[in-house]
Design a protein around this motif. Sequence first.
Motif, mmCIF file in Angstrom:
data_model
loop_
_atom_site.group_PDB
_atom_site.id
_atom_site.type_symbol
_atom_site.label_atom_id
_atom_site.label_comp_id
_atom_site.label_asym_id
_atom_site.label_seq_id
_atom_site.Cartn_x
_atom_site.Cartn_y
_atom_site.Cartn_z
ATOM 1 N N SER A 200 0.969 4.156 -2.991
ATOM 2 C CA SER A 200 0.651 5.558 -2.697
ATOM 3 C C SER A 200 1.827 6.463 -3.052
ATOM 4 N N TYR B 86 -2.866 4.947 -7.618
ATOM 5 C CA TYR B 86 -4.072 4.904 -6.790
ATOM 6 C C TYR B 86 -5.081 3.859 -7.267
ATOM 7 N N THR C 118 0.821 -1.225 0.000
ATOM 8 C CA THR C 118 0.000 0.000 0.000
ATOM 9 C C THR C 118 0.846 1.261 0.000
ATOM 10 N N THR D 168 -4.880 1.089 -4.851
ATOM 11 C CA THR D 168 -5.135 1.355 -3.429
ATOM 12 C C THR D 168 -6.620 1.466 -3.127
#
Length: 500
Positions: free
Chosen positions: A432, A437, A428, A440
């Motif tokens: 990021s 994205y 994660t 995520t």
Amino acid sequence: MCHCPVSCEFRSYETEISYGSTQMNAMKQLVNDNDSKKLSTARLAAMEVTSRMKNATLQRKVSLGYRFIHSLADIEEVLLVNLSNKVDEISNVLTDDIINTQNLFNVKTFLYNFQIHIVQKNFIGAKDAMEDRTIQDVVLAYLDFIMDVEKSIRLLTDRNLTDPSVRLMMHRSTSLMLTAKIEMIQRAFVNYTTLKRAYDTGTPIFNYSFRNLPWEFNKPATPKYLLMHASVHNNYSRVYGKRLFAELDNLRLVLKTLLNLTNEAHATGFIDNDDLVRQRERFQTHMRRFLFARSVFNIDTVEWPLGILQTRLHSFHTMWHHYSEVVMHINERLHAMQVELRKIKTSFFLPLANIKRKMNNLIFFQNETQISISELLTSDRIKEGIYYFKTYFQRLITTGVVLTDWIQHTEKEVLEIWKKVVEDKDSTEYHSYMNQYQFTRGFSDIKREILSNFTYLEHLCHFHTIIANKELLFINTLTKLIDEAKAYKEFATIDSEFVR
């Protein structure tokens, strides 16, 4: 039966031409080859004229011709346009999914290799460096070391050793040996403390870069949760991680006790022999325990995350392999469908298009003969085309079912691949940091999109909704037309039946 000059009763038979079946050789005698050709030409001309003069027959044939032309146009549109477009659409949607999944696979595979590099170089590599520089010295020839210490201490109590300078030298030598070993143990303790803190916090000790990436990428790519779990993931890692430090402390205490015994032997010339033996045995026991604890710690804590990452990478490659195999089968089946459509077009629809053109000329311009159309309709090419056409639709329905099953299987593989990526807590921070994205988001949102996409794909594979039994209508119309053609040809034949 009587003797009259003329019979009273008699039977009379009138002669006439028989309408019984004429044998072939008799027919050849009646009609020679030249007469047969002339007669056949005249008969065909008469039949063409007669067929146009009989209005009911003409209208029936025209109506059947119209139905054939329209049903041919419908089935061509169904197969060569609608079905072909649908196969192309399935291929395009699947290609988009393959591209997205391939991108996902590349990103995740790269990150797995990056994390494996980080664990190998910046954690396990640090442990290896610590062992080479300090830890290895703690255990190196430890049996020889403790035996030398014991001998040196005993020599300090030897009454024959009366020279003070010699005794002082031996005392200093033994003290230096013990002090150096205590220092080694202290450094090893610090090293292991640093190493364990690195795993417990997920903070790399070294900072080797991966490929051409800047060093700053190491921190977000480090699999922190995996590293933090390394010291507590099973009972061995929990117990022996603590025992490692306990045994180092025990070794240090034993060596300090031996240092006190050394001082005592130098000062008094006496030593408690039992105590010396006991301390030597304690040192050997704690050293063996330390070696075992170190081995377990290295395997179940230090190297454990590397094994997990390698297993994850292998599992991910296996998932991708299964996905690729199914997609390959789907693409092969779609390609085969397009090949079959092209085959139907060239071997069946093109001859029918020629018949259609002749029928239009016959109906509207009257510059075509029925016998030429009948010859085409009853040809072997049309017969083979009909058989292939019928079996094609049977295969088409089966293909739709098979494609649906494969697409459902592909859907499961894609969901598993996405789930592997988005639910990996160790990825994660990196996603990021890299502004990725799309990886995520919550898995529920991604799952909803994937299911919607594959539901649409499954809907495209329902080929029977496109066909809607139009192939049956076309085959029925074509069969009636062929029956008419066969009857027309048979009626036009100069044979024994015609002669009779």
